[in-house]
Scaffold this motif. Structure first.
Motif, PDB file in Angstrom:
ATOM      1  N   THR A 169      -3.968   3.279   4.409  1.00 31.65           N
ATOM      2  CA  THR A 169      -2.891   2.312   4.672  1.00 31.65           C
ATOM      3  C   THR A 169      -3.476   0.949   5.046  1.00 31.65           C
ATOM      4  O   THR A 169      -2.977  -0.092   4.614  1.00 31.65           O
ATOM      5  CB  THR A 169      -1.950   2.840   5.780  1.00 31.65           C
ATOM      6  N   GLU A 178      -4.321  -1.369   2.209  1.00 32.01           N
ATOM      7  CA  GLU A 178      -3.224  -2.041   1.493  1.00 32.01           C
ATOM      8  C   GLU A 178      -2.858  -3.389   2.128  1.00 32.01           C
ATOM      9  O   GLU A 178      -2.170  -4.205   1.523  1.00 32.01           O
ATOM     10  CB  GLU A 178      -1.955  -1.171   1.519  1.00 32.01           C
ATOM     11  N   ILE A 179      -3.244  -3.578   3.384  1.00 37.75           N
ATOM     12  CA  ILE A 179      -2.747  -4.732   4.149  1.00 37.75           C
ATOM     13  C   ILE A 179      -3.046  -6.094   3.505  1.00 37.75           C
ATOM     14  O   ILE A 179      -2.138  -6.916   3.367  1.00 37.75           O
ATOM     15  CB  ILE A 179      -3.238  -4.661   5.623  1.00 37.75           C
ATOM     16  N   ASN A 183       4.589   1.232   3.962  1.00 34.85           N
ATOM     17  CA  ASN A 183       3.634   0.378   4.679  1.00 34.85           C
ATOM     18  C   ASN A 183       4.149  -0.287   5.952  1.00 34.85           C
ATOM     19  O   ASN A 183       3.373  -0.930   6.655  1.00 34.85           O
ATOM     20  CB  ASN A 183       3.112  -0.715   3.740  1.00 34.85           C
ATOM     21  N   ALA A 232       2.537  -0.104   9.485  1.00 35.64           N
ATOM     22  CA  ALA A 232       1.331  -0.846   9.869  1.00 35.64           C
ATOM     23  C   ALA A 232       1.624  -2.103  10.684  1.00 35.64           C
ATOM     24  O   ALA A 232       0.726  -2.654  11.317  1.00 35.64           O
ATOM     25  CB  ALA A 232       0.544  -1.230   8.614  1.00 35.64           C
TER      26      ALA A 232
END
Ligand SMILES: [Zn+2]
Ligand SMILES: [Zn+2]
Length: 445
Positions: free
Chosen positions: A330, A333-334, A412, A415
């Motif tokens: 995860t 992906e930021i 997402n 996050a």
């Protein structure tokens, strides 16, 4: 003219606060009071004169709220010889730092700011008054969100929505006729925001069981006193029935108080709120103007309840031990999702890395107790049907969300905040994408 000032009832009294507490902590009741009645504007004008005399007062509204309640209140304030300055925002104002500057330029030397409106106008008045240590009162025009009584304001700073501390109003004066006739979409949004508590309270209990032990039953106990009047009444809220809409309005006021009492937004803001914050924060990147807070939260409720249902199907031995690996996936992906805001998001997510890795051992250990909590959550179909029963469409298209943007948020948004929510549990258990697809089906028709 009124020379005596009435002490209206507090929204939640001190005894109620003590009775519902299960944590033994200190919950001083917020002092915000409510006067509700058809003569609320007159009462407000007389009490404004009685409290502030000749001292200057600033009245805020936009063209829509002026038409439904502001003009009437202005007349009454002037008749009471209140030393009044008014400011009208443009239609559909957004609570930006620039508009805060506008209000703060006007509020020098003011004794009181009064907001006539709902989310945005309330936040603009509340935040400015709080920063400049001026009293703040409010005349709500819609049961659209729980921010009237909360200790925070949502302000957009450099294109990004931030939740900033702001003292709640001292007094709220509500005209049932105005609240009841608020636009349907605003009533639907408030209905979603108040029902968020049903899932966020379980998110909070799960987190508390696993880590902080911070759960207190008080916010939930406070809500049960009003819940019956609105929770099953989507149709009546849609029709504008007084008892259902005013029940909803009281539920929202109490929900805001519950957050200040708990000293945290946890009672009213769990995973279902994260997707809404995700879309608010993505605005500068996607150009999509956020939908009403409550409606985005409603979409989040469908996702969270789908997660709970998927989690219910799992046994402790089904749980993978991939905390570290999932965190890394995860986190990777930021940068692509957040561009210039990636560092800030990465910092938030890093803040819960240890907790997510502890899931490997904690979740199997506590699985039976967690299951008891999961069982309490109703199905996503139940909520989707309830929200649509108001008569306004409840789907992604109505909220200008693409399937891609929905899935991106579903997978997402965990996050963007340190808080542990059901989205983290579902991700760890390997069912977040399944739940997201369940929700997508429901939100696509
Ligand atoms: Zn407590
Ligand atoms: Zn909310």
């Amino acid at each position: 003219m009124r020379s005596e000032i009435c002490n209206h009832p507090r929204i939640v009294d001190a005894e109620t606060c003590l009775a519902g507490c299960t944590c033994g902590g200190d919950h001083p009741a917020p002092e915000v009071t409510l006067y509700s009645g058809e003569d609320a504007a007159q009462m407000m004008a007389e009490e404004c004169r009685a409290v502030y005399g000749d001292r200057p007062v600033l009245l805020l509204f936009d063209p829509e709220t002026y038409a439904v309640a502001g003009a009437d209140l202005e007349q009454r304030l002037l008749s009471e010889k209140v030393n009044l300055t008014t400011h009208q925002f443009d239609s559909n104002p957004v609570a930006t730092a620039a508009l805060i500057d506008t209000v703060r330029d006007l509020d020098h030397g003011m004794a009181l700011i009064i907001s006539v409106g709902s989310g945005t106008i309330n936040d603009l008045g509340k935040y400015s008054a709080s920063e400049d240590q001026i009293d703040f009162w409010c005349l709500p025009t819609a049961p659209s969100m729980n921010g009237y009584t909360s200790g925070i304001a949502a302000i957009k700073v450099k294109g990004v929505k931030r939740t900033l501390p702001a003292a709640p109003p001292k007094r709220i004066y509500a005209r049932p006729e105005v609240i009841q006739n608020a636009p349907l979409k605003l009533r639907q949004a408030g209905f979603c925001d108040v029902l968020a508590k049903v899932v966020s309270d379980i998110d909070w209990q799960c987190e508390s069981l696993l880590f902080s032990g911070s759960y207190c039953g008080l916010p939930a106990a406070m809500m049960t006193t009003v819940e019956k009047s609105y929770s099953e009444h989507g149709l009546e809220i849609g029709r504008g029935d007084e008892s259902a809409v005013m029940g909803l309005f009281h539920g929202l006021l109490i929900s805001g108080v519950a957050m200040s009492l708990a000293g945290s937004s946890a009672p009213a803001s769990g995973g279902e709120h994260l997707v809404s914050h995700f879309w608010d924060m993505r605005e500068p990147l996607t150009g999509r103007e956020p939908e009403l807070h409550g409606l985005q939260v409603g979409v989040g409720i469908i996702l969270s309840t789908a997660c709970y249902r998927r989690l219910r199907e799992l046994a402790a031995e089904d749980l993978p031990h991939r905390g570290e690996e999932l965190f890394a996936a995860t986190a990777a992906e930021i940068p692509a999702i957040w561009g210039p805001y990636a560092d800030e998001v990465a910092k938030q997510f890093q803040g819960k890395r240890d907790a997510l890795i502890q899931f490997n051992t904690l979740l199997p250990q506590k699985w039976n107790e967690l299951q008891t909590l999961f069982q309490q959550v109703q199905s996503p179909e139940y909520f989707a049907e309830l929200f649509a029963r108001t008569g306004a469409p409840f789907n992604l298209e109505a909220f200008r969300l693409t399937k891609e943007e929905f899935m991106l948020a579903a997978l997402n948004s965990r996050a963007i905040r340190e808080r542990i929510t059901v989205l983290d549990l579902a991700a760890h258990a390997g069912v977040l994408d399944l739940a997201a697809n369940d929700a997508l089906q429901l939100l696509s028709c």
